[in-house]
Scaffold this motif. Sequence first.
Motif, PDB file in Angstrom:
ATOM      1  N   VAL A  93      -8.553  45.798 -33.186  1.00  0.00           N
ATOM      2  CA  VAL A  93      -7.398  45.471 -34.021  1.00  0.00           C
ATOM      3  C   VAL A  93      -7.700  45.800 -35.470  1.00  0.00           C
ATOM      4  CG1 VAL A  93      -6.015  43.561 -34.923  1.00  0.00           C
ATOM      5  CG2 VAL A  93      -6.464  43.716 -32.481  1.00  0.00           C
ATOM      6  N   ASN A  94      -8.888  45.431 -35.924  1.00  0.00           N
ATOM      7  CA  ASN A  94      -9.265  45.720 -37.305  1.00  0.00           C
ATOM      8  C   ASN A  94      -9.338  47.221 -37.550  1.00  0.00           C
ATOM      9  OD1 ASN A  94      -9.501  42.975 -37.868  1.00  0.00           O
ATOM     10  ND2 ASN A  94     -11.641  42.921 -37.201  1.00  0.00           N
ATOM     11  N   LYS A  95      -9.799  47.969 -36.529  1.00  0.00           N
ATOM     12  CA  LYS A  95      -9.884  49.423 -36.684  1.00  0.00           C
ATOM     13  C   LYS A  95      -8.489  50.030 -36.783  1.00  0.00           C
ATOM     14  CE  LYS A  95     -14.019  49.475 -33.790  1.00  0.00           C
ATOM     15  NZ  LYS A  95     -14.559  49.938 -32.501  1.00  0.00           N
ATOM     16  N   MET A  96      -7.561  49.508 -35.963  1.00  0.00           N
ATOM     17  CA  MET A  96      -6.201  50.024 -36.022  1.00  0.00           C
ATOM     18  C   MET A  96      -5.560  49.716 -37.355  1.00  0.00           C
ATOM     19  SD  MET A  96      -4.357  49.598 -32.322  1.00  0.00           S
ATOM     20  CE  MET A  96      -2.906  50.354 -33.040  1.00  0.00           C
ATOM     21  N   THR A  97      -5.821  48.524 -37.873  1.00  0.00           N
ATOM     22  CA  THR A  97      -5.278  48.159 -39.183  1.00  0.00           C
ATOM     23  C   THR A  97      -5.792  49.113 -40.243  1.00  0.00           C
ATOM     24  OG1 THR A  97      -5.185  45.837 -38.511  1.00  0.00           O
ATOM     25  CG2 THR A  97      -5.090  46.308 -40.875  1.00  0.00           C
ATOM     26  N   ALA A  98      -7.106  49.369 -40.217  1.00  0.00           N
ATOM     27  CA  ALA A  98      -7.699  50.287 -41.193  1.00  0.00           C
ATOM     28  C   ALA A  98      -7.120  51.692 -41.053  1.00  0.00           C
ATOM     29  CB  ALA A  98      -9.218  50.306 -41.024  1.00  0.00           C
ATOM     30  N   ALA A  99      -6.899  52.131 -39.792  1.00  0.00           N
ATOM     31  CA  ALA A  99      -6.352  53.472 -39.568  1.00  0.00           C
ATOM     32  C   ALA A  99      -4.926  53.575 -40.096  1.00  0.00           C
ATOM     33  CB  ALA A  99      -6.384  53.805 -38.078  1.00  0.00           C
ATOM     34  N   CYS A 100      -4.146  52.513 -39.897  1.00  0.00           N
ATOM     35  CA  CYS A 100      -2.766  52.511 -40.411  1.00  0.00           C
ATOM     36  C   CYS A 100      -2.763  52.614 -41.931  1.00  0.00           C
ATOM     37  CB  CYS A 100      -2.037  51.244 -39.968  1.00  0.00           C
ATOM     38  SG  CYS A 100      -1.661  51.157 -38.208  1.00  0.00           S
ATOM     39  N   LEU A 101      -3.635  51.845 -42.583  1.00  0.00           N
ATOM     40  CA  LEU A 101      -3.698  51.872 -44.046  1.00  0.00           C
ATOM     41  C   LEU A 101      -4.173  53.231 -44.542  1.00  0.00           C
ATOM     42  CD1 LEU A 101      -5.252  48.323 -44.665  1.00  0.00           C
ATOM     43  CD2 LEU A 101      -2.854  49.001 -44.829  1.00  0.00           C
ATOM     44  N   GLN A 102      -5.135  53.812 -43.816  1.00  0.00           N
ATOM     45  CA  GLN A 102      -5.641  55.125 -44.205  1.00  0.00           C
ATOM     46  C   GLN A 102      -4.571  56.199 -44.068  1.00  0.00           C
ATOM     47  OE1 GLN A 102      -9.078  56.315 -41.988  1.00  0.00           O
ATOM     48  NE2 GLN A 102      -9.477  58.135 -43.215  1.00  0.00           N
ATOM     49  N   ALA A 103      -3.657  56.010 -43.090  1.00  0.00           N
ATOM     50  CA  ALA A 103      -2.588  56.989 -42.872  1.00  0.00           C
ATOM     51  C   ALA A 103      -1.500  56.894 -43.932  1.00  0.00           C
ATOM     52  CB  ALA A 103      -1.979  56.797 -41.496  1.00  0.00           C
ATOM     53  N   GLY A 104      -1.562  55.849 -44.774  1.00  0.00           N
ATOM     54  CA  GLY A 104      -0.592  55.745 -45.856  1.00  0.00           C
ATOM     55  C   GLY A 104       0.417  54.635 -45.702  1.00  0.00           C
ATOM     56  N   ILE A 105       0.360  53.889 -44.587  1.00  0.00           N
ATOM     57  CA  ILE A 105       1.266  52.750 -44.421  1.00  0.00           C
ATOM     58  C   ILE A 105       0.722  51.604 -45.258  1.00  0.00           C
ATOM     59  CG2 ILE A 105       2.245  51.128 -42.763  1.00  0.00           C
ATOM     60  CD1 ILE A 105       1.925  53.225 -40.623  1.00  0.00           C
ATOM     61  N   SER A 106       1.519  51.059 -46.138  1.00  0.00           N
ATOM     62  CA  SER A 106       1.047  49.998 -47.028  1.00  0.00           C
ATOM     63  C   SER A 106       0.850  48.708 -46.257  1.00  0.00           C
ATOM     64  CB  SER A 106       2.047  49.771 -48.166  1.00  0.00           C
ATOM     65  OG  SER A 106       3.235  49.184 -47.670  1.00  0.00           O
TER      66      SER A 106
END
Length: 458
Positions: free
Chosen positions: A59-72
Amino acid sequence: MVQFLSLTRLSLPLKKQQQVTQSSNGGGGCGRPGAAAALWSEVNRCGQNGDFARALKSVNKMTAACLQAGISRAQLVDVRLVSAKTGFGMEGLVSRLQRSWKCAGDVYLLGATNSGKSTLFNALLLSDYCKSRAPDVVGRATVSAWPGTTLNLLKFPIINPTCDRIFRRQERLKEEALKTEDQLSDEEKKHLNRLKKRGYLVGRVGRTFKRQKESSVIDFDPDMLSYSTDEDPCRISKKHEEGEEFTYNEVKDARWCFDTPGIVKENCVLNLLTEKEVKLVLPTQAIIPRTFILKPGMVLFLAALGRIDYLQGEKPAWFSVVASKLLPVHIATLSSADVTYEKYAGQEFFKVPMGGKERMKEFPPLVPQDITLKGTGTTEAVADIKLSSTGWVAVTAHAEEELLLRAYTPRGTTVVVREPPLLPYISNIRGARIPGTAAYRTKKPPSLVENLKTVGNR
């Protein structure tokens, strides 16, 4: 204002999904950014309870990936692990949507093809998230192995989660959580057993707000039931053929949940396959890992779609295959691997692709990618080697042991090395070694039902 639920299967094309989100926001002219919730829809692939607990870290990895993709972070409301196929996590998802989103706007299900959007749409349609009459009016989404089967925007009206409805729903969930499996009806037990065949992590999805039963008075036309011996029965009147529809008052202020066409993933092996082959590649039931012990100089084939060569290393290593049980795994030596592929690719031996030498003439050749890994111990995998969308292989090696591997997938597709692995202790889910082979006997872990009381649970 809209909310987007982004789904991922084995990998999430986050940049593409964000582009869709941005374009949808711009086109809608809502003036306010939409919220997003990322859902990992392949949680039913997890092997055992211990591994699932560790998989929650993803879950933490997905959160980080979402933020890295530009989703605030303001847009990313939640990240959840769910299985619409088995119901695991679905009640929690519905509660989260009703608590945080309520009826603030429409909801769109976004994701790559074959990520489970239509299955999720159908599960929400039969849950407390939609209006009680919706399942009788709205057609279910087509669930198919073939990419792009959802061509139009399917939708159902979202129920307004008033305080009274939320209270009644919570009371139902509390009551159901006190039940044991033995207290279920025969029909509920049959349904639960069907879910257990689909995955290891299971959850029952119930309904609090059921449609009121209509009058018990039977309305029929006697002429429909009377006919002579020399004539056929009358056709059902048009009144009975027509499906139900929502009234104006039911939908005039409604918010809707939409199922959208899937985003086609680039570099995906499914794009190269026929419909029949796709059905073999995509699993329909819980995956039982298949573990093999290989020495340097040995090769593992996953159908004719993936290959891993163990080139260098001092000691044997364990390779756990997570893929459809319909895809065969074959072990060969480096000296015979090329000949084996040339001889059997396109044949029943490898199963996919199928069609013989004529098919293989047009099928892309396998291309290599070298991978270097360092072992962490004989009970914990060091990495997953993801062979496009065919499946993945978890590699377990002795501590500090350096491995040189070479992974192959068809040209135009990608090999992904996932570190740390999704299920680090997957190699422990195995039986005894089969004498004279590199394979271990398979072992199916027990299923876990999330919203039932366990006998003896304190």
